[in-house]
Design an enzyme around this catalytic site. Sequence first.
Site, PDB file in Angstrom:
ATOM      1  N   HIS A 101       0.727  -1.226   0.021  1.00  0.00           N
ATOM      2  CA  HIS A 101      -0.016   0.052   0.044  1.00  0.00           C
ATOM      3  C   HIS A 101       0.944   1.150  -0.059  1.00  0.00           C
ATOM      4  CE1 HIS A 101       0.492   0.578   4.344  1.00  0.00           C
ATOM      5  NE2 HIS A 101       0.513  -0.654   4.558  1.00  0.00           N
ATOM      6  N   ASP A 103       0.103   4.423   1.095  1.00  0.00           N
ATOM      7  CA  ASP A 103      -0.265   5.335   2.220  1.00  0.00           C
ATOM      8  C   ASP A 103       0.580   4.788   3.435  1.00  0.00           C
ATOM      9  OD1 ASP A 103      -2.135   3.037   2.404  1.00  0.00           O
ATOM     10  OD2 ASP A 103      -3.635   4.246   3.673  1.00  0.00           O
ATOM     11  N   GLU A 167      -4.878   1.838   2.607  1.00  0.00           N
ATOM     12  CA  GLU A 167      -4.904   0.619   3.385  1.00  0.00           C
ATOM     13  C   GLU A 167      -4.900   1.051   4.893  1.00  0.00           C
ATOM     14  OE1 GLU A 167      -3.473  -2.557   6.085  1.00  0.00           O
ATOM     15  OE2 GLU A 167      -2.603  -0.613   5.738  1.00  0.00           O
TER      16      GLU A 167
END
Length: 441
Positions: A101, A103, A167
């Site tokens: 992910h 983020d 996520e």
Amino acid sequence: MASSSKALVGFIGSLDKDSYVSLLSKLIGESKFVQNNPPELIPQEDLIVKHVLESLRPYSTETGGGPLVINHVAYHSGRGNLIVEYPGSVPGKILSFVGMHMDVVTANPDDWEFDPFSLSIDGDKLRGRGTTDCLGHVALVTELMKRLGQTKPALKSTVVAVFIASEENSSIPGVGVDMLVKDKLLDKLKSGPLYWIDTADKQPCVGTGGMIPWKIHFTGKLFHSGLAHKAINAMELAMEGLKEIQARFYRDFPPHPQEKVYGFATPSTMKPTQWSYPAGGINQIPGECTVCGDVRLTPFYEVKEVITKLQEYVDDINSNIEKLETRGPVSKYVLPDENLRGRLTLSFDEASAGVACNLDSPGFHVLCKATEEVVGHVKPYSITGTLPLIRDLKDEGFDVQTSGYGLMATYHAKNEYCLLTDMCQGFDVFVRIISQLEEPN
């Protein structure tokens, strides 16, 4: 390992450390802008996508420079997902690396010993927010797909990488992998093992926990502490009521035999983590207070059953509150002359279920074999931390296996770092997974 598999490992090669560190430096340089804590901090994952695309486009069908097929999918502006495919020769034969992910969780530079938003190197340590979770894995799988695009091995299996948005926080829905599944963009991944690359410590993580956040408001009667017989002490009600609820929980949801099989560090737990009450003088017996906490549930129990049971406990205590243990000769939860009864009010936030990976899956056995060859040992483990997205994938019919090459000790922590040697081993594990899955079953 069969000789042809060994040859493929040698052909693909090992991680290019300089290229990896260079890419990771660019990603960590964007980490300030991909912190995920809405509404204040809404990540712009396309800042990460930009660097991944710069690495992979030269080897893609888009430029004519290679075989990689790239699909940038965004459901919110600036918040894209990226699906990268290296085509194999056998239809339906596939493996995938998913869950990297783009983020990160928040970081306060004032609390860190170094700048969280730029990559710094201390020997083998690669330091910065996202190095372990999960930009280090984004860079690692990017380097894997880049190497496939460069070397163009003749594979039977199609290899797919799915870099995802959103996520770390799901308060803004419809951004990441859930939408990719809903739009059936990942359906073909069901034909082979799906490796979720977002755990740590270089070992297969075969089980995770569910989480049920709960809140109980305890209502009594406020009164002067010198006249305790005229009060219903909400704090005492909370302490005794919660003690009874916990006792019933552990009676109904004891350690499950499968927890040993999967190597869970703890059984299911139900405990308080926060306590609050209205401000008042020390000479006032509080008339209300609130206790919050969570249930961490191993995947061998059903979340809905636990929620139902907790509500049953509270309803029964309310109906029989005079039977609840008290504290001292004037402690009580009923004032008959005033027609007052203490009460408990239970509520829940959004719950999620845990997952138990399929230990009979060929994908699991390949991961274990690759790990043992590269790391020197294999010891699958399970934790009651939550990865709700992988439970959703498993329920959709994907054969989910999980691993990761950061450090559990620095996950979501201040002064986060990973080790370059661990990431090199992660790359070698990926290459061996690909190679072993080329062999006949």
